[in-house]
Design an enzyme around this catalytic site. Structure first.
Site: not given
Ligand code: NAD
Length: 411
Positions: A56, A101-103, A142
């Site tokens: 995202v 953002a992050k995934g 992460d």
């Protein structure tokens, strides 16, 4: 309550203080792009497994989007979306030129071999390599991912786009990473805890600290505060918790964890205590450094520490936040206090782009400066507007993103 609801509430409080219009709020809350991809891989057994990967990209008004990549069975679009927005506010609070953002991949990394994880990571890069990159969106480690995974990402990305170390951060030091990235979040948590204690006029040596979580963030925080002569009176992880009123032997704890695959279980230098007991311990500073949502309506009244430092992402639910506000417990919010990791990631990206190496002292010096300045700004805003440190941090972050969005032009 889901963490997306909690973060929505914190955003709204800041947006009200900033008097943002409904249109601006909707624009700031909506992600620019959300991607879901299929990741089919051949397992070592020869069977085919199919995983789902997400990325995202929330907002790029202030720069390329930045955020971790999480490998965990409970990863879903809602969680990734929430954490992506949190990254946008976090990079803005510390004023580094990034968006958020992050995934994630919905996968249990502990059940796959290293070769299988390598294949999953490379297939994920195959699916999204056109959507990220040094000037667009830069992943980082992460939960469930580590520097080795970042090395695979860089290597696979390079097959399409050529040598591009700045396409991902948190890489191994021997493979375009930087010294100091690993400790940066814990160092930031520790140094801002000391800043707060000084601001409140409290004596640092002997300060009693309890830390939940003894992973990357918890261990580095414990080491930093122990070196500053604080007393680490309790620590816990997913396997065990220990308490010693005179202060635990932190070097011994670190040695024990290192010798036991990162686990605290079996440590003999303290009395056993549960996670619930740790959160309610009589101490000066409570540092949740593990999971989200651990402080909630059910245990907020039991907390006895006058200071809470949110090393984990989203550890406090809004009902608990209100209780802490009423009880005048000082809460240093996640988007400020755990921003050391993304700040050091920015240093890595800068050095990769310059093909230059800073050395650990400069990394630490710049990190302390940036976090220290952000702390002062949040503190001042909190005092002048008579709002909590959390609302002040959100006001600073959301306000900067809103301003950049207007300056960049909306249409
Ligand atoms: P990690 O995986 O290295 O460590 C997590 C720790 O939490 C482990 O000690 C684990 O045993 C413990 N834990 C898990 N479940 C627990 C439970 N039920 N009770 C008590 N302890 C439990 O993760 P990390 O990188 O240290 O991250 C910790 C938190 O900090 C997360 O919320 C993460 O999102 C946040 N964070 C990390 C960074 C970073 O740079 N690593 C940056 C910003 C925020």
């Amino acid at each position: 309550m889901r963490s997306s609801d909690a973060i929505g509430i914190y955003f709204r409080r800041a947006a009200d203080e900033l008097d943002l219009s409904d249109g601006t709020r909707r624009l700031l809350l909506t992600a620019r792009r959300e991607v879901q991809v299929q990741i089919p891989v051949e397992l070592d057994s020869g069977e085919v497994a199919t995983f789902i990967g997400y990325r995202v990209q929330h907002n790029n008004a202030r720069g390329p989007m930045k955020g971790g990549l999480r490998y965990h069975p409970q990863v879903d679009l809602d969680e990734v979306r929430t954490l992506a927005a949190l990254m946008t506010w976090k990079t803005a609070v510390v004023d580094i030129p990034y968006g958020g953002a992050k995934g994630g991949i919905s996968i249990d990394p502990t059940r796959l071999s290293s070769r299988e994880l390598d294949r999953v990571t490379r297939r994920f890069v195959d699916a999204i390599h056109d959507l990220f990159g040094p000037d667009v969106d830069i992943p980082a480690p992460d939960m469930g991912t580590n520097p080795e995974v970042m090395a695979w990402i860089m290597s696979q990305y390079g097959k399409y786009h050529g040598f591009s170390p700045a396409c991902v951060t948190g890489k191994p030091v021997e493979y375009h990473g930087i010294p100091g990235r690993d400790e940066a979040t814990g160092r930031g948590v520790g140094s801002l805890t000391l800043k707060l204690l000084s601001r409140l006029g409290r004596r640092i040596p002997g300060t009693r600290v309890a830390i939940q979580g003894f992973g990357n963030v918890g261990t580095h925080t414990a080491r930093f505060l122990h070196d500053a002569e604080c007393r680490i009176v309790a620590v816990s992880d997913a396997t065990a918790g220990f308490h010693r009123a005179e202060g635990l032997d932190v070097p011994a704890l670190l040695r024990h964890a290192q010798a036991h695959g990162g686990r605290l279980e079996g440590f003999e230098g303290g009395d056993v205590l549960s996670n619930a007991e740790l959160l309610a311990l009589d101490c000066d500073v409570l540092i949740p450094a593990a999971l989200g949502g651990v402080l909630h309506a059910g245990n907020a009244e039991a907390v006895r520490a006058p200071i809470i430092v949110e090393a984990a992402n989203a550890p406090t639910e809004p009902e608990a936040d209100e209780v802490f506000d009423r009880r005048q417990i000082t809460v240093v919010p996640d988007i400020l206090v755990n921003a050391g990791g993304v700040t050091a990631s920015w240093f890595e990206w800068v050095q990769n782009r310059q093909h230059y190496q800073w050395g650990i002292h400069r990394v630490r010096q710049e990190l302390d400066r940036i976090l220290g300045e952000a702390f002062e700004q949040v503190w001042q805003l909190s005092s002048s507007r008579r709002v909590s440190l959390r609302t002040a941090a959100y006001m600073l972050g959301v306000g900067r993103v809103a301003r950049a969005t207007v300056l960049g032009g909306i249409t």
